[in-house]
Design a protein around this motif. Sequence first.
Motif, mmCIF file in Angstrom:
data_model
loop_
_atom_site.group_PDB
_atom_site.id
_atom_site.type_symbol
_atom_site.label_atom_id
_atom_site.label_comp_id
_atom_site.label_asym_id
_atom_site.label_seq_id
_atom_site.Cartn_x
_atom_site.Cartn_y
_atom_site.Cartn_z
ATOM 1 N N VAL A 152 -9.601 -1.066 -2.664
ATOM 2 C CA VAL A 152 -8.395 -0.954 -2.135
ATOM 3 C C VAL A 152 -7.680 -2.223 -1.733
ATOM 4 C CG1 VAL A 152 -7.011 0.288 -0.467
ATOM 5 C CG2 VAL A 152 -8.736 1.430 -1.697
ATOM 6 N N VAL A 153 -8.236 -2.975 -1.022
ATOM 7 C CA VAL A 153 -7.766 -4.239 -0.472
ATOM 8 C C VAL A 153 -7.679 -5.430 -1.227
ATOM 9 C CG1 VAL A 153 -8.350 -3.300 1.909
ATOM 10 C CG2 VAL A 153 -10.066 -4.950 0.565
ATOM 11 N N GLN A 154 -8.072 -5.426 -2.601
ATOM 12 C CA GLN A 154 -8.064 -6.545 -3.230
ATOM 13 C C GLN A 154 -6.888 -7.191 -3.472
ATOM 14 O OE1 GLN A 154 -8.865 -5.936 -7.722
ATOM 15 N NE2 GLN A 154 -8.060 -3.788 -7.395
ATOM 16 N N PHE A 155 -5.495 -6.508 -3.254
ATOM 17 C CA PHE A 155 -4.414 -7.213 -3.215
ATOM 18 C C PHE A 155 -3.734 -7.136 -1.835
ATOM 19 C CE2 PHE A 155 -4.895 -5.528 -7.692
ATOM 20 C CZ PHE A 155 -4.843 -6.722 -8.376
ATOM 21 N N LEU A 156 -4.530 -6.884 -0.818
ATOM 22 C CA LEU A 156 -4.027 -6.750 0.539
ATOM 23 C C LEU A 156 -4.713 -7.875 1.334
ATOM 24 C CD1 LEU A 156 -3.794 -2.952 0.919
ATOM 25 C CD2 LEU A 156 -2.083 -4.471 0.281
ATOM 26 N N ALA A 176 6.268 0.520 1.040
ATOM 27 C CA ALA A 176 4.784 0.116 0.982
ATOM 28 C C ALA A 176 4.167 1.165 0.564
ATOM 29 C CB ALA A 176 4.450 -0.572 2.050
ATOM 30 N N TRP A 177 2.837 1.174 -0.123
ATOM 31 C CA TRP A 177 1.945 2.118 -0.633
ATOM 32 C C TRP A 177 0.551 1.592 -0.744
ATOM 33 C CZ3 TRP A 177 6.486 0.862 -3.585
ATOM 34 C CH2 TRP A 177 6.096 0.242 -4.571
ATOM 35 N N VAL A 178 -0.420 2.478 -0.353
ATOM 36 C CA VAL A 178 -1.444 1.992 -0.444
ATOM 37 C C VAL A 178 -2.511 3.330 -0.465
ATOM 38 C CG1 VAL A 178 -3.811 0.971 0.624
ATOM 39 C CG2 VAL A 178 -1.470 0.177 0.912
ATOM 40 N N PHE A 179 -3.470 3.650 -1.481
ATOM 41 C CA PHE A 179 -4.088 4.933 -1.795
ATOM 42 C C PHE A 179 -5.586 4.447 -2.087
ATOM 43 C CE2 PHE A 179 0.235 6.180 -2.122
ATOM 44 C CZ PHE A 179 0.257 7.416 -1.769
ATOM 45 N N THR A 180 -6.523 5.583 -1.512
ATOM 46 C CA THR A 180 -7.846 5.317 -1.841
ATOM 47 C C THR A 180 -8.181 5.315 -3.464
ATOM 48 O OG1 THR A 180 -7.906 7.981 -1.934
ATOM 49 C CG2 THR A 180 -8.141 7.085 0.218
ATOM 50 N N SER A 181 -9.260 4.699 -3.354
ATOM 51 C CA SER A 181 -9.816 4.513 -4.691
ATOM 52 C C SER A 181 -9.828 5.787 -5.408
ATOM 53 C CB SER A 181 -11.343 3.907 -4.731
ATOM 54 O OG SER A 181 -11.195 2.562 -4.230
ATOM 55 N N GLU A 182 -10.329 6.754 -4.923
ATOM 56 C CA GLU A 182 -10.448 8.461 -5.360
ATOM 57 C C GLU A 182 -9.153 8.848 -5.814
ATOM 58 O OE1 GLU A 182 -13.303 6.854 -2.683
ATOM 59 O OE2 GLU A 182 -11.589 7.737 -1.892
ATOM 60 N N SER A 183 -8.131 8.400 -5.216
ATOM 61 C CA SER A 183 -6.934 9.120 -5.537
ATOM 62 C C SER A 183 -6.107 8.272 -6.643
ATOM 63 C CB SER A 183 -6.167 9.351 -4.232
ATOM 64 O OG SER A 183 -5.769 8.305 -3.662
ATOM 65 N N GLN A 184 -6.419 7.083 -6.930
ATOM 66 C CA GLN A 184 -5.847 6.469 -7.789
ATOM 67 C C GLN A 184 -5.831 6.821 -9.173
ATOM 68 O OE1 GLN A 184 -6.776 2.384 -7.045
ATOM 69 N NE2 GLN A 184 -6.353 2.215 -5.027
#
Length: 172
Positions: free
Chosen positions: A30-34, A97-105
């Motif tokens: 999730v945080v690879q781009f954050l 802005a948006w950030v989503f859990t790995s499971e929901s992507q």
Amino acid sequence: MMIETDRLTLRPYNTSDFDAYLRMVSDPNVVQFLGGQPMPAEDAWNRLLRYAGHWAYFDYGMFAVFERSSGRFIGETGLADFHRGLGHDFDGVGEAAWVFTSESQGRGYAYEAAMAALKWYGSSADRQRTVCLIAPDNRPSLILAEKLGYVSFGNVVYRGGPFTTLERTSIG
């Protein structure tokens, strides 16, 4: 404030959302781009408090996003004034802005949630233009931004890295 879509519920964060939020921002995928590093608990807590401040001072902010069918926390989206110091054409405008859990992507949740938040935010006549800031190698977010109607208007260096600035000028 609460927004419901066919599949999602969006509402401002509560402190009870902290554990789910921390799990999301601790996930390396999730945080690879954050910033690239899992967020420490203290930073995650401070971010939730910053989000509460947006709602208190501006009457808008980041929404926690939940799957309606399960009630499961799946991410966040919304608009904020992050005061990034990027200039008059960026700062002082609602930043999406948006950030989503790995499971929901990959399920269309980010588009559904972000569009709902943008329509709600844009329902005020003085809040038609919004901006966002995306790392150029974050293809999924760039694709999402384009689907949401964002177009690039420049490139900046922010916290030592390259970013694309994008804008959206209507709620439609």
